[in-house]
Write a protein that holds these residues in place. Structure first.
Motif, PDB file in Angstrom:
ATOM      1  N   PHE A 206       0.818  -1.214   0.000  1.00  0.00           N
ATOM      2  CA  PHE A 206       0.000   0.000   0.000  1.00  0.00           C
ATOM      3  C   PHE A 206       0.852   1.264   0.000  1.00  0.00           C
ATOM      4  CE2 PHE A 206      -2.316  -3.485   1.957  1.00  0.00           C
ATOM      5  CZ  PHE A 206      -3.378  -3.592   1.078  1.00  0.00           C
ATOM      6  N   SER A 207       2.029   1.154  -0.615  1.00  0.00           N
ATOM      7  CA  SER A 207       2.926   2.290  -0.791  1.00  0.00           C
ATOM      8  C   SER A 207       2.812   2.801  -2.225  1.00  0.00           C
ATOM      9  CB  SER A 207       4.381   1.859  -0.541  1.00  0.00           C
ATOM     10  OG  SER A 207       4.526   1.270   0.730  1.00  0.00           O
ATOM     11  N   MET A 208       2.902   4.100  -2.376  1.00  0.00           N
ATOM     12  CA  MET A 208       2.877   4.667  -3.725  1.00  0.00           C
ATOM     13  C   MET A 208       3.971   4.055  -4.586  1.00  0.00           C
ATOM     14  SD  MET A 208       3.504   8.606  -4.986  1.00  0.00           S
ATOM     15  CE  MET A 208       2.096   9.354  -4.180  1.00  0.00           C
ATOM     16  N   ARG A 209       3.600   3.651  -5.810  1.00  0.00           N
ATOM     17  CA  ARG A 209       4.565   3.075  -6.741  1.00  0.00           C
ATOM     18  C   ARG A 209       5.322   4.203  -7.451  1.00  0.00           C
ATOM     19  NH1 ARG A 209       2.073   0.752 -10.882  1.00  0.00           N
ATOM     20  NH2 ARG A 209       4.000  -0.311 -11.507  1.00  0.00           N
ATOM     21  N   PRO A 210       6.632   4.324  -7.232  1.00  0.00           N
ATOM     22  CA  PRO A 210       7.383   5.417  -7.864  1.00  0.00           C
ATOM     23  C   PRO A 210       7.266   5.432  -9.376  1.00  0.00           C
ATOM     24  CG  PRO A 210       8.689   4.369  -6.150  1.00  0.00           C
ATOM     25  CD  PRO A 210       7.474   3.520  -6.333  1.00  0.00           C
ATOM     26  N   GLU A 211       7.262   4.242  -9.991  1.00  0.00           N
ATOM     27  CA  GLU A 211       7.160   4.209 -11.455  1.00  0.00           C
ATOM     28  C   GLU A 211       5.803   4.709 -11.928  1.00  0.00           C
ATOM     29  OE1 GLU A 211       6.271  -0.036  -9.959  1.00  0.00           O
ATOM     30  OE2 GLU A 211       7.562   1.677  -9.419  1.00  0.00           O
ATOM     31  N   ALA A 212       4.756   4.449 -11.128  1.00  0.00           N
ATOM     32  CA  ALA A 212       3.429   4.955 -11.486  1.00  0.00           C
ATOM     33  C   ALA A 212       3.369   6.468 -11.339  1.00  0.00           C
ATOM     34  CB  ALA A 212       2.361   4.287 -10.618  1.00  0.00           C
ATOM     35  N   LEU A 213       4.041   6.994 -10.314  1.00  0.00           N
ATOM     36  CA  LEU A 213       4.132   8.448 -10.147  1.00  0.00           C
ATOM     37  C   LEU A 213       4.848   9.064 -11.340  1.00  0.00           C
ATOM     38  CD1 LEU A 213       3.917  11.070  -8.466  1.00  0.00           C
ATOM     39  CD2 LEU A 213       6.066  10.411  -7.339  1.00  0.00           C
ATOM     40  N   ASN A 214       5.943   8.470 -11.738  1.00  0.00           N
ATOM     41  CA  ASN A 214       6.701   8.970 -12.886  1.00  0.00           C
ATOM     42  C   ASN A 214       5.837   8.997 -14.146  1.00  0.00           C
ATOM     43  OD1 ASN A 214       9.796   9.379 -13.825  1.00  0.00           O
ATOM     44  ND2 ASN A 214       8.677   8.276 -15.410  1.00  0.00           N
ATOM     45  N   GLY A 240      -2.173   2.833   8.352  1.00  0.00           N
ATOM     46  CA  GLY A 240      -0.779   3.126   8.681  1.00  0.00           C
ATOM     47  C   GLY A 240       0.202   2.949   7.546  1.00  0.00           C
ATOM     48  N   ALA A 241      -0.239   3.062   6.295  1.00  0.00           N
ATOM     49  CA  ALA A 241       0.637   2.843   5.151  1.00  0.00           C
ATOM     50  C   ALA A 241       1.736   3.897   5.068  1.00  0.00           C
ATOM     51  CB  ALA A 241      -0.183   2.850   3.862  1.00  0.00           C
ATOM     52  N   PHE A 242       2.901   3.462   4.597  1.00  0.00           N
ATOM     53  CA  PHE A 242       4.037   4.347   4.345  1.00  0.00           C
ATOM     54  C   PHE A 242       4.378   4.295   2.865  1.00  0.00           C
ATOM     55  CE2 PHE A 242       4.564   4.038   8.843  1.00  0.00           C
ATOM     56  CZ  PHE A 242       5.316   5.134   9.243  1.00  0.00           C
ATOM     57  N   ASP A 243       4.430   5.463   2.228  1.00  0.00           N
ATOM     58  CA  ASP A 243       4.965   5.513   0.875  1.00  0.00           C
ATOM     59  C   ASP A 243       6.476   5.293   0.920  1.00  0.00           C
ATOM     60  OD1 ASP A 243       2.561   5.997  -0.459  1.00  0.00           O
ATOM     61  OD2 ASP A 243       2.691   8.157  -0.123  1.00  0.00           O
ATOM     62  N   ARG A 244       7.037   4.919  -0.213  1.00  0.00           N
ATOM     63  CA  ARG A 244       8.490   4.775  -0.330  1.00  0.00           C
ATOM     64  C   ARG A 244       9.064   6.183  -0.524  1.00  0.00           C
ATOM     65  NH1 ARG A 244       8.033   0.306  -4.887  1.00  0.00           N
ATOM     66  NH2 ARG A 244      10.178   0.929  -5.362  1.00  0.00           N
ATOM     67  N   ILE A 245       9.304   6.824   0.609  1.00  0.00           N
ATOM     68  CA  ILE A 245       9.565   8.265   0.626  1.00  0.00           C
ATOM     69  C   ILE A 245      10.744   8.634  -0.278  1.00  0.00           C
ATOM     70  CG2 ILE A 245      10.121  10.243   2.073  1.00  0.00           C
ATOM     71  CD1 ILE A 245       7.336   9.117   2.602  1.00  0.00           C
ATOM     72  N   GLY A 246      11.898   8.011  -0.053  1.00  0.00           N
ATOM     73  CA  GLY A 246      13.080   8.376  -0.832  1.00  0.00           C
ATOM     74  C   GLY A 246      12.914   8.142  -2.315  1.00  0.00           C
ATOM     75  N   ASP A 247      12.338   6.996  -2.692  1.00  0.00           N
ATOM     76  CA  ASP A 247      12.158   6.676  -4.111  1.00  0.00           C
ATOM     77  C   ASP A 247      11.193   7.659  -4.776  1.00  0.00           C
ATOM     78  OD1 ASP A 247      13.847   4.522  -3.782  1.00  0.00           O
ATOM     79  OD2 ASP A 247      12.227   3.045  -3.601  1.00  0.00           O
ATOM     80  N   CYS A 248      10.121   8.024  -4.065  1.00  0.00           N
ATOM     81  CA  CYS A 248       9.143   8.957  -4.650  1.00  0.00           C
ATOM     82  C   CYS A 248       9.709  10.372  -4.728  1.00  0.00           C
ATOM     83  CB  CYS A 248       7.854   8.936  -3.839  1.00  0.00           C
ATOM     84  SG  CYS A 248       6.936   7.375  -3.977  1.00  0.00           S
ATOM     85  N   ILE A 249      10.508  10.759  -3.754  1.00  0.00           N
ATOM     86  CA  ILE A 249      11.152  12.076  -3.815  1.00  0.00           C
ATOM     87  C   ILE A 249      12.114  12.134  -5.005  1.00  0.00           C
ATOM     88  CG2 ILE A 249      12.841  13.562  -2.657  1.00  0.00           C
ATOM     89  CD1 ILE A 249      11.450  12.914  -0.016  1.00  0.00           C
TER      90      ILE A 249
END
Length: 460
Positions: A206-214, A240-249
């Motif tokens: 349940f973390s944001m997918r960086p490739e989908a953001l891109n 309580g989900a955590f996005d993959r902060i560093g990858d998404c940044i």
């Protein structure tokens, strides 16, 4: 009522508060009332003449406590606690007595300067690098709005505050479905429009997918839209989900987009170094919000925003007419220019008292206990026939359900009518589930063990 009366009644109020907290476990967590029950006990018209404080206080004692959901109850496991440690309560009494309006440095220098120091204490406590500064808001909702307004202005070269959004291209913002509804509200209030908040798909955790953001940002650029900012989640409200902060940044940086991170409840846990891997890469964020009033024992309201560079936000929100100038102090920090409201309460005082009274080690011990007790509670619930764990503990938050929504809803109603504990619900993957969040400042392991005990009893 005069100040001599206040002295007497303040002592009476302190005695009442001591008794209240001593007997909280004897009360149902949630008031067993129907709508209108309290209002019917109040006169329909205001009094023409003043009434004796003895009468007023007696009415308070007779009407109010039994009409409250007791947020300081040690078996409050719903939402996230709005904690109030004794040290924080004392600081609020003193702040209320002074009743300062800290809109400018000159209107109360201590309000501004203690806030500046507390931001730095908290920056160090959470392991954020030097260079971050920040301010205190009332809530995470206002903080997120401030961040999104700032992103909007950066995307329009600070023109939309002057010309309005009609003169700007269509802006786009990006967040995952696990972000709090305050993000949606801020997008609406900022004039962006709900359709321009793009919810990015998440992975199995349940973390944001960086490739989908891109892909979403690239598609919007190709369509002629203007990407304006990314909002990431560090501890979602639902499960309580955590996005993959560093990858998404890293993706946001690729497109030159600012990033705001919502760590409203889970950010407090980052005073414990062992949990910081959950938001790895946070040092790349432009804005971060966390609420000390949720898990550090600092009385509501107190939301802290860290800023890598405050200049864009001050340029967005700051106004300095002549009557708000401090003569000879043009470069002084006036925190009203960092936030939406002009008026500011002395919120930093309760941070100062709380951090000193318990120390970081005392606060870490509480958080570590809450996480461990939540894991135990999850295991105890999983051992009950018919209970399904629908999301594993994320720090101190997890969820469970029964086999059907009807049974789950009925169980939750019985739990909260019973009064010994208080839980709430959410939708997870389209399923109605019950949330458990352990974080009340004075709860004990025995209190947390009551969760499985009550569930087991009410399922038979």
């Amino acid at each position: 009522m005069n100040h001599d009366d206040l002295n007497h009644w303040s002592k009476r109020a302190a005695d009442w508060a001591s008794d209240y907290h001593s007997h909280l476990r004897d009360r149902p967590v949630r008031a067993p009332l129907t709508p209108g029950a309290i209002a019917r006990q109040l006169p329909a018209q205001p009094p023409e003449a003043g009434e004796p404080m003895e009468t007023i206080f007696a009415d308070f004692a007779a009407i109010v406590p039994d009409g409250m959901t007791h947020w300081q109850h040690p078996r409050f496991f719903a939402y996230f606690p709005a904690n109030a440690s004794p040290a924080s309560m004392l600081a609020e009494q003193l702040a209320n007595a002074m009743a300062a309006q800290g809109m400018l440095w000159q209107t109360s220098p201590a309000v501004t300067e203690i806030e500046q120091v507390m931001i730095q204490w908290l920056r160090q406590a959470l392991g954020l690098p030097e260079g971050f500064t920040g301010t205190i808001h009332d809530s995470a909702t206002t903080t997120t709005l401030s961040a999104i307004l700032t992103m909007r202005e950066q995307a329009t070269a600070f023109a939309s505050n002057i010309s309005g959004l009609h003169a700007s291209p269509r802006l786009r913002f990006y967040a995952s479905a696990q972000t709090h509804s305050s993000v949606d509200k801020a997008i609406r209030v900022a004039g962006i429009g709900q359709d321009n908040l793009i919810k990015i798909e998440t992975d199995a955790q349940f973390s944001m997918r960086p490739e989908a953001l891109n892909s979403a940002i690239a598609a919007d650029l190709a369509a002629g839209f203007v990407p304006a900012g990314v909002i990431l989640c560090a501890g979602g409200t639902s499960i309580g989900a955590f996005d993959r902060i560093g990858d998404c940044i890293a993706v946001a940086n690729r497109f030159g987009l600012p990033v705001h991170v919502d760590a409203a409840w889970a950010g407090s846990a980052m005073i414990c170094p062992e949990y910081r891997g959950l938001w790895a890469g946070i040092e790349g964020a432009d804005s971060i919000v966390f609420n000390p009033h949720k898990w550090l024992g600092v009385q509501f309201d107190c939301a802290v925003q860290f800023l890598r560079d405050p200049t864009p936000q001050v340029k967005t929100l700051g106004l300095r007419p002549s009557y708000l100038e401090t003569a000879g102090r043009e470069e002084i920090v006036n925190f009203n220019e960092w936030t939406v409201p002009l008026g500011r309460r002395f919120r930093a005082l309760k941070l100062w008292f709380t951090l000193r009274a318990y120390g970081l080690e005392g606060l870490r011990a509480r958080i570590r206990n809450h996480v461990a007790w939540a894991e135990e509670a999850c295991a105890d619930l999983a051992a009950i026939a018919g209970v399904q764990i629908t999301s594993q503990p994320s720090l101190s938050l997890f969820s469970f359900a029964l086999e059907t929504q009807a049974k789950t809803e009925a169980l939750l109603a019985r739990i909260n009518d019973d009064g010994r504990i208080y839980l709430t619900q959410t939708l997870h993957e389209g399923r109605y589930v019950i949330r458990v969040q352990v974080g009340q400042f004075d709860c004990t392991r025995t209190d947390v063990q009551m969760i499985a005990k009550v569930v087991a009893e009410l399922m038979t």
